[in-house]
Design a protein around this motif. Structure first.
Motif, PDB file in Angstrom:
ATOM      1  N   ARG A   1       0.863  -1.319   0.128  1.00 12.05           N
ATOM      2  CA  ARG A   1       0.013  -0.049  -0.139  1.00 12.05           C
ATOM      3  C   ARG A   1       0.901   1.365  -0.163  1.00 12.05           C
ATOM      4  O   ARG A   1       0.635   2.336  -0.643  1.00 12.05           O
ATOM      5  CB  ARG A   1      -1.051  -0.114   1.236  1.00 12.05           C
ATOM      6  CG  ARG A   1      -2.141  -1.086   0.967  1.00 12.05           C
ATOM      7  CD  ARG A   1      -2.964  -1.231   2.289  1.00 12.05           C
ATOM      8  NE  ARG A   1      -3.790   0.086   2.481  1.00 12.05           N
ATOM      9  CZ  ARG A   1      -4.788  -0.023   3.095  1.00 12.05           C
ATOM     10  NH1 ARG A   1      -5.302  -1.037   3.810  1.00 12.05           N
ATOM     11  NH2 ARG A   1      -5.643   1.075   3.144  1.00 12.05           N
ATOM     12  N   VAL A   2       2.092   1.262   0.688  1.00 11.87           N
ATOM     13  CA  VAL A   2       2.926   2.311   0.618  1.00 11.87           C
ATOM     14  C   VAL A   2       3.456   2.551  -0.822  1.00 11.87           C
ATOM     15  O   VAL A   2       3.319   3.594  -1.298  1.00 11.87           O
ATOM     16  CB  VAL A   2       4.106   2.128   1.721  1.00 11.87           C
ATOM     17  CG1 VAL A   2       5.195   3.335   1.425  1.00 11.87           C
ATOM     18  CG2 VAL A   2       3.627   2.297   3.241  1.00 11.87           C
ATOM     19  N   ALA A   3       3.888   1.636  -1.191  1.00 12.21           N
ATOM     20  CA  ALA A   3       4.423   1.581  -2.866  1.00 12.21           C
ATOM     21  C   ALA A   3       3.099   2.115  -3.678  1.00 12.21           C
ATOM     22  O   ALA A   3       3.605   2.870  -4.709  1.00 12.21           O
ATOM     23  CB  ALA A   3       5.047   0.332  -3.259  1.00 12.21           C
ATOM     24  N   ALA A   4       1.869   1.634  -3.683  1.00 11.43           N
ATOM     25  CA  ALA A   4       1.030   1.985  -4.476  1.00 11.43           C
ATOM     26  C   ALA A   4       0.963   3.626  -4.443  1.00 11.43           C
ATOM     27  O   ALA A   4       0.558   4.556  -5.144  1.00 11.43           O
ATOM     28  CB  ALA A   4      -0.452   1.173  -4.190  1.00 11.43           C
ATOM     29  N   TRP A   5       0.712   4.107  -3.088  1.00 13.42           N
ATOM     30  CA  TRP A   5       0.565   5.592  -2.627  1.00 13.42           C
ATOM     31  C   TRP A   5       1.823   6.409  -3.319  1.00 13.42           C
ATOM     32  O   TRP A   5       1.327   7.390  -3.803  1.00 13.42           O
ATOM     33  CB  TRP A   5       0.495   5.729  -1.120  1.00 13.42           C
ATOM     34  CG  TRP A   5       0.150   7.266  -0.839  1.00 13.42           C
ATOM     35  CD1 TRP A   5      -1.265   7.542  -0.510  1.00 13.42           C
ATOM     36  CD2 TRP A   5       0.851   8.130  -0.835  1.00 13.42           C
ATOM     37  NE1 TRP A   5      -1.173   8.715  -0.147  1.00 13.42           N
ATOM     38  CE2 TRP A   5       0.164   9.364  -0.272  1.00 13.42           C
ATOM     39  CE3 TRP A   5       2.237   8.436  -0.939  1.00 13.42           C
ATOM     40  CZ2 TRP A   5       0.456  10.561  -0.035  1.00 13.42           C
ATOM     41  CZ3 TRP A   5       2.849   9.842  -0.654  1.00 13.42           C
ATOM     42  CH2 TRP A   5       1.980  10.827  -0.218  1.00 13.42           C
ATOM     43  N   MET A   6       2.853   5.936  -3.207  1.00 14.35           N
ATOM     44  CA  MET A   6       4.080   6.565  -3.906  1.00 14.35           C
ATOM     45  C   MET A   6       3.842   6.684  -5.248  1.00 14.35           C
ATOM     46  O   MET A   6       4.165   7.693  -5.915  1.00 14.35           O
ATOM     47  CB  MET A   6       5.560   5.791  -3.333  1.00 14.35           C
ATOM     48  CG  MET A   6       5.846   5.991  -2.075  1.00 14.35           C
ATOM     49  SD  MET A   6       6.039   7.655  -1.436  1.00 14.35           S
ATOM     50  CE  MET A   6       7.520   7.830  -2.431  1.00 14.35           C
ATOM     51  N   ASP A   7       3.280   5.537  -5.891  1.00  7.87           N
ATOM     52  CA  ASP A   7       3.149   5.632  -7.525  1.00  7.87           C
ATOM     53  C   ASP A   7       2.039   6.702  -7.636  1.00  7.87           C
ATOM     54  O   ASP A   7       2.049   7.307  -8.781  1.00  7.87           O
ATOM     55  CB  ASP A   7       2.650   4.105  -7.829  1.00  7.87           C
ATOM     56  CG  ASP A   7       3.869   3.247  -8.168  1.00  7.87           C
ATOM     57  OD1 ASP A   7       5.067   3.784  -7.969  1.00  7.87           O
ATOM     58  OD2 ASP A   7       3.645   2.101  -8.152  1.00  7.87           O
ATOM     59  N   LYS A   8       1.004   6.716  -6.908  1.00  6.39           N
ATOM     60  CA  LYS A   8      -0.138   7.736  -7.135  1.00  6.39           C
ATOM     61  C   LYS A   8      -0.457   8.259  -5.858  1.00  6.39           C
ATOM     62  O   LYS A   8      -1.252   7.927  -5.237  1.00  6.39           O
ATOM     63  CB  LYS A   8      -1.328   6.803  -7.800  1.00  6.39           C
ATOM     64  CG  LYS A   8      -2.367   7.800  -8.070  1.00  6.39           C
ATOM     65  CD  LYS A   8      -3.465   6.983  -8.755  1.00  6.39           C
ATOM     66  CE  LYS A   8      -4.576   7.969  -9.391  1.00  6.39           C
ATOM     67  NZ  LYS A   8      -5.775   7.077  -9.902  1.00  6.39           N
ATOM     68  N   PRO A   9       0.238   9.526  -5.375  1.00  2.00           N
ATOM     69  CA  PRO A   9      -0.148   9.868  -4.252  1.00  2.00           C
ATOM     70  C   PRO A   9      -1.607  10.582  -3.858  1.00  2.00           C
ATOM     71  O   PRO A   9      -2.059  11.093  -4.823  1.00  2.00           O
ATOM     72  CB  PRO A   9       0.928  11.382  -3.928  1.00  2.00           C
ATOM     73  CG  PRO A   9       1.926  10.763  -4.992  1.00  2.00           C
ATOM     74  CD  PRO A   9       1.316  10.172  -5.889  1.00  2.00           C
ATOM     75  N   VAL A  10      -2.189  10.496  -2.999  1.00  2.00           N
ATOM     76  CA  VAL A  10      -3.590  10.623  -2.608  1.00  2.00           C
ATOM     77  C   VAL A  10      -3.642  11.537  -1.024  1.00  2.00           C
ATOM     78  O   VAL A  10      -2.984  10.904  -0.206  1.00  2.00           O
ATOM     79  CB  VAL A  10      -4.567   9.752  -2.440  1.00  2.00           C
ATOM     80  CG1 VAL A  10      -5.906   9.987  -2.088  1.00  2.00           C
ATOM     81  CG2 VAL A  10      -4.588   8.827  -3.825  1.00  2.00           C
ATOM     82  N   VAL A  11      -4.221  12.465  -0.903  1.00  4.72           N
ATOM     83  CA  VAL A  11      -4.516  13.245   0.201  1.00  4.72           C
ATOM     84  C   VAL A  11      -5.868  13.196   0.418  1.00  4.72           C
ATOM     85  O   VAL A  11      -6.837  13.625  -0.261  1.00  4.72           O
ATOM     86  CB  VAL A  11      -4.146  14.854   0.087  1.00  4.72           C
ATOM     87  CG1 VAL A  11      -4.505  15.425   1.369  1.00  4.72           C
ATOM     88  CG2 VAL A  11      -2.789  14.976  -0.411  1.00  4.72           C
ATOM     89  N   TYR A  12      -6.143  12.359   1.573  1.00 10.57           N
ATOM     90  CA  TYR A  12      -7.843  11.892   1.760  1.00 10.57           C
ATOM     91  C   TYR A  12      -8.704  13.164   2.428  1.00 10.57           C
ATOM     92  O   TYR A  12      -8.054  14.140   2.923  1.00 10.57           O
ATOM     93  CB  TYR A  12      -7.595  10.856   2.711  1.00 10.57           C
ATOM     94  CG  TYR A  12      -6.761   9.678   2.324  1.00 10.57           C
ATOM     95  CD1 TYR A  12      -7.367   8.989   1.372  1.00 10.57           C
ATOM     96  CD2 TYR A  12      -5.887   9.341   3.105  1.00 10.57           C
ATOM     97  CE1 TYR A  12      -6.826   7.868   0.665  1.00 10.57           C
ATOM     98  CE2 TYR A  12      -5.119   8.056   2.591  1.00 10.57           C
ATOM     99  CZ  TYR A  12      -5.400   7.616   1.423  1.00 10.57           C
ATOM    100  OH  TYR A  12      -4.667   6.421   0.979  1.00 10.57           O
ATOM    101  N   THR A  13      -9.823  13.152   1.889  1.00  6.65           N
ATOM    102  CA  THR A  13     -10.848  14.281   2.260  1.00  6.65           C
ATOM    103  C   THR A  13     -12.172  13.423   2.521  1.00  6.65           C
ATOM    104  O   THR A  13     -12.181  11.955   2.185  1.00  6.65           O
ATOM    105  CB  THR A  13     -11.114  15.108   1.209  1.00  6.65           C
ATOM    106  OG1 THR A  13     -11.691  14.562   0.080  1.00  6.65           O
ATOM    107  CG2 THR A  13      -9.836  15.771   0.613  1.00  6.65           C
ATOM    108  N   LEU A  14     -13.068  14.172   2.847  1.00  8.16           N
ATOM    109  CA  LEU A  14     -14.404  13.485   3.374  1.00  8.16           C
ATOM    110  C   LEU A  14     -14.974  12.716   1.814  1.00  8.16           C
ATOM    111  O   LEU A  14     -15.958  11.961   1.915  1.00  8.16           O
ATOM    112  CB  LEU A  14     -15.395  14.408   3.662  1.00  8.16           C
ATOM    113  CG  LEU A  14     -15.152  14.939   5.160  1.00  8.16           C
ATOM    114  CD1 LEU A  14     -16.167  15.897   5.565  1.00  8.16           C
ATOM    115  CD2 LEU A  14     -15.339  13.567   5.934  1.00  8.16           C
ATOM    116  N   ARG A  15     -14.466  13.281   0.635  1.00 13.14           N
ATOM    117  CA  ARG A  15     -14.883  12.730  -0.474  1.00 13.14           C
ATOM    118  C   ARG A  15     -14.623  11.151  -0.768  1.00 13.14           C
ATOM    119  O   ARG A  15     -15.095  10.537  -1.608  1.00 13.14           O
ATOM    120  CB  ARG A  15     -14.066  13.545  -1.780  1.00 13.14           C
ATOM    121  CG  ARG A  15     -14.777  13.434  -3.046  1.00 13.14           C
ATOM    122  CD  ARG A  15     -13.985  14.144  -4.200  1.00 13.14           C
ATOM    123  NE  ARG A  15     -14.056  15.789  -3.773  1.00 13.14           N
ATOM    124  CZ  ARG A  15     -14.776  16.620  -3.922  1.00 13.14           C
ATOM    125  NH1 ARG A  15     -15.868  16.206  -4.602  1.00 13.14           N
ATOM    126  NH2 ARG A  15     -14.664  17.966  -3.605  1.00 13.14           N
TER     127      ARG A  15
END
Length: 460
Positions: A355-369
């Motif tokens: 999951r860390v590697a996937a986030w690094m490939d496509k960073p996401v900043v989480y919101t209520l959305r």
């Protein structure tokens, strides 16, 4: 409700060399979420408010010796190539002793009974006890990372803690509060001290900054308001939770799932109850897909494990397999309990690193959305030490939370005041869905009568 703010003071740690601590993937993903807003209700201290404020300030200043990042601010740096072109940006904690704030307020005519009325919604007045309304974690670039508001009631005091969630998760947050409380009771130091060095998937020390492919994060930050919500704090006794576990075991054994029956925990059984009853209250179409998610601590699941005192975010939201609303209700409590158990068991070191590697490939900043309107989310933890958070005049009477990171379908679990393995659940639903939940016989059969608060008398 008339709330009067009387004073504000800034608390700083002793001077130390200025340095920065880079945020990890887990921290950065929180930058568009709300500050943590948790509070504790206390009896009135047997000494004047002026002394109380000085007492809290002195202890906080000492706690910030070990927890000095809490007194910092965020800073964003741009990363450039040899030609000066911007490649991206990273965020770090600028540890320069900028300070944390203590606010003193008075809620005229408000009593302890007004804050925790029996068998009723959490009163909206509780939200007014929490400062920094509307702030998101990215605002820690210019706002304090930690603010406490001390609100005088007619017969008690409410301490509202507003804490930047990109700084750390709930585990480290409650460790910090209890370290501060321990010093307020006379402890000479923080033991064990927090581990401030951030984790890196490559094991590098110190870890390199997480560089995002944008010049700054302002375009990723959203400020979304949830719809009108109702909140209730419900009590589940140890006996009620044991009955939920036993019921799940019996159903799983009857279905031939001996392994699932042997692995049942009270968290899984309570999550099953919430998932199924929330789904029924929402009147979802039978073919509507739904999942149960839960915030889970990565510390003991990583290999090598992270120490318990690791200071930072290291949580993920795990999820059950998707199931239709019709099948969830038809398959029963045991099946849903086992589904939660499978999700917990699948969260391994390999899963975390993937999951860390996937986030690094496509960073996401989480919101209520990102929250699923058809699923449920289990947050907080009954393992957090809330009732031991005694600042010197007695333990708290009750925890409550502010308007932060809430949405239809959220259930936050707290330790029950009576102890013994009991759990209090803060459930959040739209008014329509809460009204239907209140008619759910299966749900209310498991809810236990809450015992009255002890008399509001602070110790000398």
């Amino acid at each position: 409700m008339p709330l009067r703010v009387l004073s504000r003071r800034t608390v700083t740690p002793p001077p130390r060399p200025r340095h920065r601590i880079p945020l990890t993937t887990w921290d950065v993903s929180m930058l568009s979420a709300d500050y943590i807003k948790k509070g504790l209700l206390y009896a009135r201290p047997p000494f004047p408010t002026a002394r109380l404020l000085d007492h809290l300030q002195a202890a906080l200043a000492q706690a910030l010796v070990a927890y000095y990042p809490v007194a910092g601010r965020f800073a964003t740096d741009q990363h450039r190539d040899a030609d000066g072109n911007v490649l991206g940006c990273s965020v770090s904690i600028d540890c320069d002793g900028q300070g944390a704030d203590i606010i003193h307020a008075v809620a005229d005519g408000v009593s302890i009974a007004d804050v925790i009325p029996p068998d009723a919604d959490v009163p909206r007045l509780v939200q007014s006890f929490f400062p920094l309304d509307g702030a998101v974690n990215h605002d820690g670039h210019h706002l304090p990372l930690f603010v406490v508001q001390v609100t005088d009631l007619t017969d008690g005091v409410f301490l509202a803690f507003v804490y930047n969630h990109a700084l750390s998760d709930g585990t480290a947050f409650w460790d910090f509060l209890n370290a501060w409380a321990g010093i307020a009771r006379g402890s000479l130091s923080v033991s064990p001290p927090p581990l401030l060095e951030r984790w890196s998937p490559d094991g590098l020390t110190p870890p390199p900054p997480v560089v995002l492919p944008c010049p700054d994060l302002t375009g990723l930050i959203e400020r979304l308001s949830p719809p009108p919500l109702r909140e209730r704090m419900l009590h589940f006794s140890a006996e009620s939770l044991e009955a939920l576990k036993d019921r799940a075991r019996r159903e799983l054994l009857a279905a031939g799932d001996a392994a699932g029956a042997a692995a049942v925990t009270k968290f899984q059984a309570l999550s099953s109850l919430v998932w199924r009853c929330f789904t029924r209250a929402r009147r979802k179409a039978p073919d509507q897909s739904t999942v149960c998610r839960a915030a889970i601590n990565n510390r003991t699941r990583l290999r090598p494990q992270l120490p318990a005192e690791y200071f930072g975010n290291t949580i993920y939201a795990i999820s059950t397999e998707a199931v239709t609303a019709g099948d969830l209700l038809a398959r029963g409590h045991g099946w849903a309990t086992a589904a939660v158990g499978r999700a917990v068991a699948a969260h391994t070191d390999a899963d975390i690193r993937a999951r860390v590697a996937a986030w690094m490939d496509k960073p996401v900043v989480y919101t209520l959305r990102y929250f699923d309107p058809n699923g449920v989310m289990m947050g907080s933890s009954p393992r957090f030490e809330m009732y031991g958070c005694d600042f010197g005049w007695g333990p708290p009477l009750a925890p409550r939370s502010g308007r932060a990171n809430k949405f239809d379908g959220k259930a936050s679990l707290y330790p029950g005041r009576e102890g013994g393995g009991s759990i209090d659940a803060e459930v959040v639903l739209t008014p329509e869905h809460m009204a239907l939940l209140e008619q759910d016989d299966e749900f209310w059969a498991a809810v236990s009568p809450d015992k009255p608060c002890p008399p509001a008398v602070g110790k000398n």
